[in-house]
Structure formats: structure tokens, C-alpha cells
Design a protein around this motif. Structure first.
Motif, PDB file in Angstrom:
ATOM      1  N   GLY A   1      39.661  53.071  26.070  1.00  0.00           N
ATOM      2  CA  GLY A   1      39.802  51.909  26.943  1.00  0.00           C
ATOM      3  C   GLY A   1      39.989  52.238  28.405  1.00  0.00           C
ATOM      4  O   GLY A   1      39.993  51.329  29.256  1.00  0.00           O
ATOM      5  N   ALA A   2      40.136  53.514  28.754  1.00  0.00           N
ATOM      6  CA  ALA A   2      40.392  53.879  30.147  1.00  0.00           C
ATOM      7  C   ALA A   2      39.202  53.576  31.049  1.00  0.00           C
ATOM      8  O   ALA A   2      39.374  53.315  32.246  1.00  0.00           O
ATOM      9  CB  ALA A   2      40.757  55.357  30.245  1.00  0.00           C
ATOM     10  N   ALA A   3      37.988  53.586  30.496  1.00  0.00           N
ATOM     11  CA  ALA A   3      36.802  53.325  31.300  1.00  0.00           C
ATOM     12  C   ALA A   3      36.765  51.898  31.835  1.00  0.00           C
ATOM     13  O   ALA A   3      36.002  51.600  32.767  1.00  0.00           O
ATOM     14  CB  ALA A   3      35.544  53.597  30.479  1.00  0.00           C
ATOM     15  N   LYS A   4      37.590  51.012  31.275  1.00  0.00           N
ATOM     16  CA  LYS A   4      37.590  49.613  31.740  1.00  0.00           C
ATOM     17  C   LYS A   4      38.473  49.403  32.971  1.00  0.00           C
ATOM     18  O   LYS A   4      38.415  48.346  33.597  1.00  0.00           O
ATOM     19  CB  LYS A   4      38.072  48.696  30.609  1.00  0.00           C
ATOM     20  N   ILE A   5      39.306  50.388  33.316  1.00  0.00           N
ATOM     21  CA  ILE A   5      40.249  50.195  34.418  1.00  0.00           C
ATOM     22  C   ILE A   5      39.531  49.959  35.738  1.00  0.00           C
ATOM     23  O   ILE A   5      39.837  49.008  36.483  1.00  0.00           O
ATOM     24  CB  ILE A   5      41.190  51.416  34.529  1.00  0.00           C
ATOM     25  N   LEU A   6      38.541  50.791  36.061  1.00  0.00           N
ATOM     26  CA  LEU A   6      37.865  50.678  37.352  1.00  0.00           C
ATOM     27  C   LEU A   6      37.067  49.376  37.474  1.00  0.00           C
ATOM     28  O   LEU A   6      37.198  48.676  38.486  1.00  0.00           O
ATOM     29  CB  LEU A   6      36.973  51.889  37.600  1.00  0.00           C
ATOM     30  N   PRO A   7      36.235  48.992  36.483  1.00  0.00           N
ATOM     31  CA  PRO A   7      35.511  47.724  36.649  1.00  0.00           C
ATOM     32  C   PRO A   7      36.433  46.505  36.717  1.00  0.00           C
ATOM     33  O   PRO A   7      36.158  45.571  37.477  1.00  0.00           O
ATOM     34  CB  PRO A   7      34.598  47.665  35.416  1.00  0.00           C
ATOM     35  N   VAL A   8      37.535  46.509  35.964  1.00  0.00           N
ATOM     36  CA  VAL A   8      38.473  45.380  36.039  1.00  0.00           C
ATOM     37  C   VAL A   8      39.109  45.327  37.423  1.00  0.00           C
ATOM     38  O   VAL A   8      39.220  44.258  38.042  1.00  0.00           O
ATOM     39  CB  VAL A   8      39.547  45.488  34.938  1.00  0.00           C
ATOM     40  N   THR A   9      39.531  46.482  37.927  1.00  0.00           N
ATOM     41  CA  THR A   9      40.126  46.522  39.264  1.00  0.00           C
ATOM     42  C   THR A   9      39.124  46.090  40.317  1.00  0.00           C
ATOM     43  O   THR A   9      39.467  45.345  41.260  1.00  0.00           O
ATOM     44  CB  THR A   9      40.624  47.949  39.577  1.00  0.00           C
ATOM     45  N   PHE A  10      37.889  46.528  40.186  1.00  0.00           N
ATOM     46  CA  PHE A  10      36.833  46.137  41.116  1.00  0.00           C
ATOM     47  C   PHE A  10      36.681  44.615  41.147  1.00  0.00           C
ATOM     48  O   PHE A  10      36.616  43.995  42.218  1.00  0.00           O
ATOM     49  CB  PHE A  10      35.518  46.794  40.701  1.00  0.00           C
ATOM     50  N   LEU A  11      36.646  43.995  39.975  1.00  0.00           N
ATOM     51  CA  LEU A  11      36.489  42.544  39.915  1.00  0.00           C
ATOM     52  C   LEU A  11      37.713  41.819  40.471  1.00  0.00           C
ATOM     53  O   LEU A  11      37.576  40.777  41.136  1.00  0.00           O
ATOM     54  CB  LEU A  11      36.234  42.109  38.467  1.00  0.00           C
ATOM     55  N   VAL A  12      38.903  42.353  40.229  1.00  0.00           N
ATOM     56  CA  VAL A  12      40.114  41.729  40.772  1.00  0.00           C
ATOM     57  C   VAL A  12      40.115  41.823  42.297  1.00  0.00           C
ATOM     58  O   VAL A  12      40.485  40.860  42.986  1.00  0.00           O
ATOM     59  CB  VAL A  12      41.376  42.382  40.179  1.00  0.00           C
ATOM     60  N   ILE A  13      39.702  42.965  42.842  1.00  0.00           N
ATOM     61  CA  ILE A  13      39.634  43.108  44.299  1.00  0.00           C
ATOM     62  C   ILE A  13      38.640  42.106  44.879  1.00  0.00           C
ATOM     63  O   ILE A  13      38.954  41.358  45.816  1.00  0.00           O
ATOM     64  CB  ILE A  13      39.243  44.545  44.686  1.00  0.00           C
ATOM     65  N   VAL A  14      37.426  42.083  44.324  1.00  0.00           N
ATOM     66  CA  VAL A  14      36.399  41.167  44.829  1.00  0.00           C
ATOM     67  C   VAL A  14      36.863  39.718  44.690  1.00  0.00           C
ATOM     68  O   VAL A  14      36.748  38.908  45.623  1.00  0.00           O
ATOM     69  CB  VAL A  14      35.068  41.378  44.091  1.00  0.00           C
ATOM     70  N   GLY A  15      37.413  39.379  43.526  1.00  0.00           N
ATOM     71  CA  GLY A  15      37.815  38.003  43.271  1.00  0.00           C
ATOM     72  C   GLY A  15      38.940  37.540  44.180  1.00  0.00           C
ATOM     73  O   GLY A  15      38.878  36.449  44.762  1.00  0.00           O
ATOM     74  N   THR A  16      39.978  38.356  44.321  1.00  0.00           N
ATOM     75  CA  THR A  16      41.112  37.936  45.152  1.00  0.00           C
ATOM     76  C   THR A  16      40.749  37.898  46.634  1.00  0.00           C
ATOM     77  O   THR A  16      41.138  36.969  47.346  1.00  0.00           O
ATOM     78  CB  THR A  16      42.319  38.860  44.935  1.00  0.00           C
ATOM     79  N   VAL A  17      39.999  38.888  47.105  1.00  0.00           N
ATOM     80  CA  VAL A  17      39.608  38.890  48.518  1.00  0.00           C
ATOM     81  C   VAL A  17      38.721  37.692  48.821  1.00  0.00           C
ATOM     82  O   VAL A  17      38.911  36.988  49.828  1.00  0.00           O
ATOM     83  CB  VAL A  17      38.892  40.203  48.880  1.00  0.00           C
ATOM     84  N   LEU A  18      37.748  37.425  47.966  1.00  0.00           N
ATOM     85  CA  LEU A  18      36.849  36.295  48.188  1.00  0.00           C
ATOM     86  C   LEU A  18      37.612  34.974  48.141  1.00  0.00           C
ATOM     87  O   LEU A  18      37.432  34.104  49.008  1.00  0.00           O
ATOM     88  CB  LEU A  18      35.740  36.310  47.133  1.00  0.00           C
ATOM     89  N   LEU A  19      38.486  34.824  47.161  1.00  0.00           N
ATOM     90  CA  LEU A  19      39.244  33.580  47.027  1.00  0.00           C
ATOM     91  C   LEU A  19      40.150  33.341  48.230  1.00  0.00           C
ATOM     92  O   LEU A  19      40.132  32.260  48.843  1.00  0.00           O
ATOM     93  CB  LEU A  19      40.079  33.631  45.744  1.00  0.00           C
ATOM     94  N   TYR A  20      40.943  34.349  48.596  1.00  0.00           N
ATOM     95  CA  TYR A  20      41.880  34.163  49.699  1.00  0.00           C
ATOM     96  C   TYR A  20      41.160  34.046  51.042  1.00  0.00           C
ATOM     97  O   TYR A  20      41.592  33.294  51.918  1.00  0.00           O
ATOM     98  CB  TYR A  20      42.881  35.318  49.740  1.00  0.00           C
ATOM     99  N   ALA A  21      40.064  34.782  51.220  1.00  0.00           N
ATOM    100  CA  ALA A  21      39.341  34.706  52.488  1.00  0.00           C
ATOM    101  C   ALA A  21      38.741  33.321  52.705  1.00  0.00           C
ATOM    102  O   ALA A  21      38.715  32.815  53.830  1.00  0.00           O
ATOM    103  CB  ALA A  21      38.239  35.764  52.524  1.00  0.00           C
ATOM    104  N   LEU A  22      38.263  32.691  51.637  1.00  0.00           N
ATOM    105  CA  LEU A  22      37.633  31.386  51.761  1.00  0.00           C
ATOM    106  C   LEU A  22      38.644  30.250  51.837  1.00  0.00           C
ATOM    107  O   LEU A  22      38.347  29.187  52.409  1.00  0.00           O
ATOM    108  CB  LEU A  22      36.679  31.150  50.579  1.00  0.00           C
ATOM    109  N   THR A  23      39.815  30.446  51.259  1.00  0.00           N
ATOM    110  CA  THR A  23      40.775  29.334  51.172  1.00  0.00           C
ATOM    111  C   THR A  23      41.972  29.475  52.095  1.00  0.00           C
ATOM    112  O   THR A  23      42.714  28.499  52.267  1.00  0.00           O
ATOM    113  CB  THR A  23      41.291  29.202  49.729  1.00  0.00           C
ATOM    114  N   ALA A  24      42.192  30.654  52.680  1.00  0.00           N
ATOM    115  CA  ALA A  24      43.413  30.864  53.466  1.00  0.00           C
ATOM    116  C   ALA A  24      43.487  29.930  54.664  1.00  0.00           C
ATOM    117  O   ALA A  24      44.541  29.332  54.943  1.00  0.00           O
ATOM    118  CB  ALA A  24      43.500  32.322  53.919  1.00  0.00           C
ATOM    119  N   ALA A  25      42.386  29.779  55.408  1.00  0.00           N
ATOM    120  CA  ALA A  25      42.417  28.940  56.610  1.00  0.00           C
ATOM    121  C   ALA A  25      42.667  27.464  56.288  1.00  0.00           C
ATOM    122  O   ALA A  25      43.566  26.847  56.869  1.00  0.00           O
ATOM    123  CB  ALA A  25      41.121  29.120  57.405  1.00  0.00           C
TER     124      ALA A  25
END
Length: 591
Positions: free
Chosen positions: A365-389
Motif C-alpha cells: 500500500g505504500a505506492a498509494k501515498i504519493l498519488p493521494v498526497t498529490f491529489l490532496v495538494i491539488v484539491g486543497t490549493v485549487l479549492l482555497y485559491a478559488l474560494t478564499a477571496a
């Protein structure tokens, strides 16, 4: 790889990193929104930019040293004097509550969501506790929340990175050595304390070396910057050799020391270092995201969206409201802090390093760590960047732009100008050196800055919070010229000065650049003479041309931005604007 492929890979990585950040700047979005998908797409379409192929096993070491430089630069921007009162307590609680709750929640839900063992879920949970100033800072620069909220979020993001990285290293060693999670035992807590001690000791050594090179040797800007890089990299590498990931603690401690110990006098802007940090961030994100394959994302895409929802809608609000309870934050400020927790470069770097290490050791299951982290980074940055203002505007935490001006000078005409600007709807702050001038400002009912404000403003390591423009109008032309140069990097907006006499023989004023107020005809002594003969400042709507012999000094826009007339430009007034004029002197001076 052949030499040509290595050259192509390195060049392409630099071009993509730079081009993505330029595009992000033009689109006014955080760079990560462009960097991550560009790196992912480049990695899917070509093999030449994969860091494993270009650098091999040395990539993780380069990532660690690069992150140390980033955190050192972040530490240079933190002023401990502003971390006081409730702010200090809120930041401390955000760190502790955020680390504990994020780790526990992710460790609990990840085994079921991603079909991974508990020890791998714990590794993922510790990776996702970090945020980062490289992500939070650009979003806040765009949103412009209140200074208090900005300080809290920047401090939290900067401090959580090295702490999370060390805890991640301890979790990694616990997993690979015992195949179970025992970080709550006394042994692991002692290991964390030992790592913290090593990092602090490295920070002390780095600070001493920086003092020697910057203060004793008195190196200039170029050699001083090179010395900083060499010391930070050398000390961080030495700490990491002795104990994993303690170099990050050493780097941020050194940065905090340099920015807060009197005598270093670091400038608030460091163009070369800032440029290097921007390049490093771009290279890291392009390189790390290129290692994520489309095939690895598909199985974890939907569960990752669910994890993002849990982190954004449950974990972060609980942490923020618990940390800010019974403090002086308003309800809107507390809510905005609860709506800002994007993941950044340290999460990507630690995920890349720890995931690869666990995969090499055959951990399921260790191979899933990087893709999950990648998606969390993309998802949180996109969400907060679009909604923060819009969220900041809805919660009422956006700092008003262009309304806080600092007017320096205490002569009667300057005080009267301050009154006129206040009448035009601006928030005017004044400063003067002589006590009789300060008393005149008080009698006029204008806000008087603290006695040491100007000394703070011309300190190269300081920054005037809340002041969006400075107008220097003292009767010392050389002072105005020097202060305009020194203060330029310490204010969010422009710095202007009144012009010296055309035949001036001053030491500095006639020979410095900068934008001069009111054009070549209305220099300082002319303004003072006209005011002494009876000319007065007039505030009127910009619905008609100014009367004959009236000079336009300022245009106050409908949104209360102050647009001055200068040597280089004369702003055109529009409907809804207000103009500040200087009238003609009466034919006979009033008695």
C-alpha cells in the motif's frame, strides 16, 4: 540516460518551472495550480524530466536541502515581536491541535478508504499535517485579509513544516523498523525531543556563522547572499547526516534568528534569494509531480476527494475554532482561519521521499501515498485559491486597500493637507519629529503615529503594516530623498516625496530618483510660500474642470484610492472621483 537526454531534461524542467510561474502570475492564481498539472502532464508525455532518471537516488537529498533553503527564507519574514498575546496562543494551539487531529483522522479513515495497512495510513496522516508558507502566502497576498489573520496563518504554515517533517521521519523509521505504529510510546517521544534538540543546536551554529559572515566580515549583498546559502545548506546537511530531517529545524531557527536579532538588519526584500527560492519551488513541484503517473491516480481519485472533504469541512474547522476560542479574533476571522489549510511543498517532498523508501522495503500500500498526497495538494490549493477571496469578503476580513496613507511632516501646510485628505475620505496617519509639530497635528484632530514609527519604517528589516502609501513632506529635502529610498521596500504601496528647489545644493535630494509629487512647478518651498500667502487646499467632486489658477494635487478615486499628481503622470479624474486642489494665493495676504 544519454548526455543529450539529461541536458534536455534539465532544460525542460527549468523552462516549465519558470513558464508556469509566469503564467500563474499573469492569471493571478497561486503557482501550484499551474505547476502541478504541468509537471504531471510533462511526466506522462515524456521520461526526460523524471528526477529518478535525471538524478537517481540523490534526488531526495537535493529535495531536503532545497526545502531547508525555502524554510530559511520563510523564517526571515517572521517577526517574533508580532507573535504576542492571543496570536501566540492561537498559533501554538493550531500547531498542536492540527497535528494531532489530522494524524488521527487520516490514520483512522485511510485504511478503509484506500485499502492500505494502518501503518501506511499513519504515514500518510503525518505527511498531510503540514501546510506551508509557499502556498498560504500567495493566496493571502491575493486575498489581503487583516494583518492579524495573515500573521496567524503565515506563522502556522511556516512552523508546521519542519515539525511535521521530523514527525514524518520518526513515523517512517517506526514503520520500517517495527512494522507497527509506536510513535506514542515514550521511546519515540524521546526521539522527537532528541531530533528537536539537534535541530535547535544546528540553528544556533548557523546563527553564529551568519553573524560572523554578515556582521564581522561585513560582506556586501552579493557575497552576503552567497554566504547565507552556503551556511544554510552546510548546516542543514550536517544536521541531516547526524539525524534525519533535523536540518529543516536548523534552517528555520537560523532564519528566525537573523530576522529578529538586532544587528543583522536584513532587508525586508531580498531579490536574489527570493528569486532563487521561487526557482527552487518551481523545480521541485515540476519534478515531484512528474513522478505521479495517471495509472496511480485512477484507483485513489474518488477516495481522495472524500478525504479532501473531510480535511476541509471537518478537521480544519474543528482545529481552528478550538484554537481560537475565547480570543480577540472576531467570528469572521475565526471562520476564515478555519477555511485556510492548503498543502504545499513539504507535503510533496516528504511524500516523495517516504513513499519511495517504503516501496523499496516492500511495504504493501505504500505506492498509494504519493498519488493521494498529490491529489490532496491539488484539491486543497485549487479549492482555497478559488474560494478564499469571496469567503474573505463574505466574512468581512478583507483589508481595505488604498485608504491608509502616512503623511510625514509637521509644517502648517502639511497639517492642512492632512486635513484635506481626511475630508476626502482617506485614513490619514501623520508623523513629525519636533514636539511642537506633533502638538499641531494633535490639535488638528489627525492620527499621530508613534514617536519611533519612522525609525521603524527606515529599518531595512521592518515593514509598515496597514500603510499603503507614504508621502514625505518635511522641510529637509535630503531627509525626504533618503527616506524615500530606504522605505521603498518596507511599505505595501508607493513612496513619494515633495520636490526640492531646482537650484538646490543638497547632498542627496537633487541626485536621487523616485517619483516627485505635484510636478516640477510645485516643489516644497513653492508650496510653503503659496500657503503662507494665503493659498488653501480645496476638496471638491471631480464633476467639472478645476477653476483657473487652481492646481490639482490628488485624485481620490471612488473606491478611496489616492492617485497623486507627479512629475511623471497626471491622473485623469473620472465620474465619482474627488480632487484635492491648491488654490491661488490672494492678491493681498490676509492679516
Amino acid at each position: 540516460m544519454t548526455d543529450d537526454e539529461i541536458l534536455l531534461g534539465l532544460a525542460l524542467t527549468v523552462v516549465l518551472a519558470t513558464g508556469s510561474q509566469i503564467l500563474a502570475h499573469k492569471l493571478r492564481v497561486p503557482a501550484l495550480i499551474i505547476l502541478l498539472p504541468v509537471g504531471f502532464a510533462a511526466g506522462a508525455m515524456t521520461d526526460v524530466i523524471h528526477p529518478d532518471e535525471l538524478l537517481g537516488p540523490d534526488f531526495s537529498a537535493l529535495v531536503s536541502l532545497s526545502v531547508a533553503v525555502i524554510l530559511y527564507d520563510a523564517g526571515l519574514g517572521l517577526d517574533l515581536r508580532k507573535l504576542a498575546g492571543h496570536t501566540r496562543g492561537i498559533v501554538g494551539r493550531l500547531l498542536v491541535y492540527g497535528l494531532v487531529l489530522t494524524f488521527l483522522v487520516v490514520g483512522t479513515v485511510a485504511p478503509a478508504m484506500f485499502a492500505m495497512p494502518l501503518r501506511v495510513a499513519a504515514m500518510l496522516g503525518m505527511i498531510l499535517v503540514v501546510s506551508g508558507p509557499t502556498v498560504v502566502g500567495p493566496i493571502l497576498d491575493f486575498v489581503r485579509p487583516s494583518d492579524k489573520v495573515r500573521r496567524i496563518l503565515i506563522w502556522e504554515g511556516t512552523l508546521t513544516d519542519p515539525i511535521g517533517a521530523i514527525l514524518g521521519a520518526l513515523t517512517f523509521h517506526a514503520v520500517v523498523s517495527s512494522h507497527q505504529i509506536d510513535i506514542g510510546r515514550g521511546y519515540q517521544l524521546g526521539q522527537f525531543a532528541l531530533s528537536l534538540a539537534f535541530g535547535l543546536a544546528g540553528g544556533v551554529v548557523g546563527t553564529a556563522l551568519l553573524w560572523f559572515t554578515l556582521r564581522t566580515l561585513r560582506l556586501g549583498d552579493t557575497l552576503g547572499t552567497l554566504a547565507q546559502l552556503a551556511i544554510v545548506i552546510g548546516v542543514s546537511a550536517g544536521c541531516d547526516i547526524v539525524r534525519d530531517d533535523t536540518g529543516l529545524i536548523a534552517a528555520i531557527v537560523a532564519g528566525l534568528a537573523v530576522s529578529n536579532i538586532r544587528g543583522f538588519d536584513m532587508p525586508s526584500r531580498r531579490p536574489f534569494l527570493e528569486t532563487l527560492v521561487q526557482l527552487i519551488i518551481g523545480l521541485l513541484f515540476i519534478s515531484i509531480s512528474s513522478t505521479v503517473t495517471p495509472a496511480s491516480l485512477v484507483p485513489v481519485l474518488l477516495p481522495a476527494l472524500g478525504l479532501i472533504a473531510i480535511l476541509v469541512l471537518v478537521v480544519r474547522p474543528l482545529v481552528a475554532f478550538a484554537a481560537s476560542a475565547r480570543t480577540d479574533l472576531s467570528r469572521g476571522e475565526r471562520a476564515f482561519v478555519g477555511w485556510m489549510d492548503p498543502r504545499g511543498i513539504v507535503a510533496a517532498a516528504t511524500a516523495s521521499a517516504f513513499s519511495a523508501g517504503l516501496v523499496e522495503r516492500g511495504v504493501p500500500g505504500a505506492a498509494k501515498i504519493l498519488p493521494v498526497t498529490f491529489l490532496v495538494i491539488v484539491g486543497t490549493v485549487l479549492l482555497y485559491a478559488l474560494t478564499a477571496a469571496p469567503m474573505a469578503r463574505r466574512l468581512g476580513v478583507v483589508k481595505e486597500e488604498g485608504r491608509r496613507v502616512l503623511l510625514v511632516g509637521g509644517k502648517p501646510w502639511v497639517v492642512d493637507l492632512g486635513r484635506a485628505l481626511r475630508t476626502a475620505g482617506l485614513d490619514v496617519l501623520m508623523w513629525a519629529g519636533r514636539e511642537e509639530e506633533r502638538e499641531e497635528i494633535r490639535r488638528a484632530g489627525l492620527d499621530l503615529a508613534q514617536g519611533d514609527l519612522l525609525a521603524t519604517a527606515i529599518n531595512p528589516g521592518a515593514r509598515l503594516e496597514g500603510v499603503t502609501a507614504v508621502y514625505l513632506a518635511t522641510d529637509d529635502d535630503d531627509f525626504n530623498a533618503l527616506a524615500s529610498i530606504v522605505m521603498e521596500d518596507n511599505v505595501e504601496g508607493p513612496v513619494y516625496r515633495v520636490g526640492p528647489p531646482h537650484d538646490s545644493h543638497g547632498v542627496v535630494a537633487p541626485y536621487t530618483g523616485g517619483d516627485i509629487l505635484f510636478g516640477r512647478s510645485l516643489v516644497r518651498h513653492v508650496l510653503a510660500e503659496r500657503y503662507g500667502r494665503g493659498a488653501r487646499f480645496v476638496v471638491r467632486p471631480a464633476t467639472a474642470p478645476p477653476p483657473p489658477e487652481y492646481d490639482t494635487l490628488f485624485v481620490v478615486r471612488a473606491d478611496r484610492r489616492l492617485d497623486p499628481v507627479t512629475e511623471r503622470r497626471e491622473p485623469a479624474a473620472e465620474a465619482g472621483d474627488t480632487v484635492v486642489l491648491l488654490g491661488p494665493a490672494p492678491a493681498t495676504a490676509p492679516r
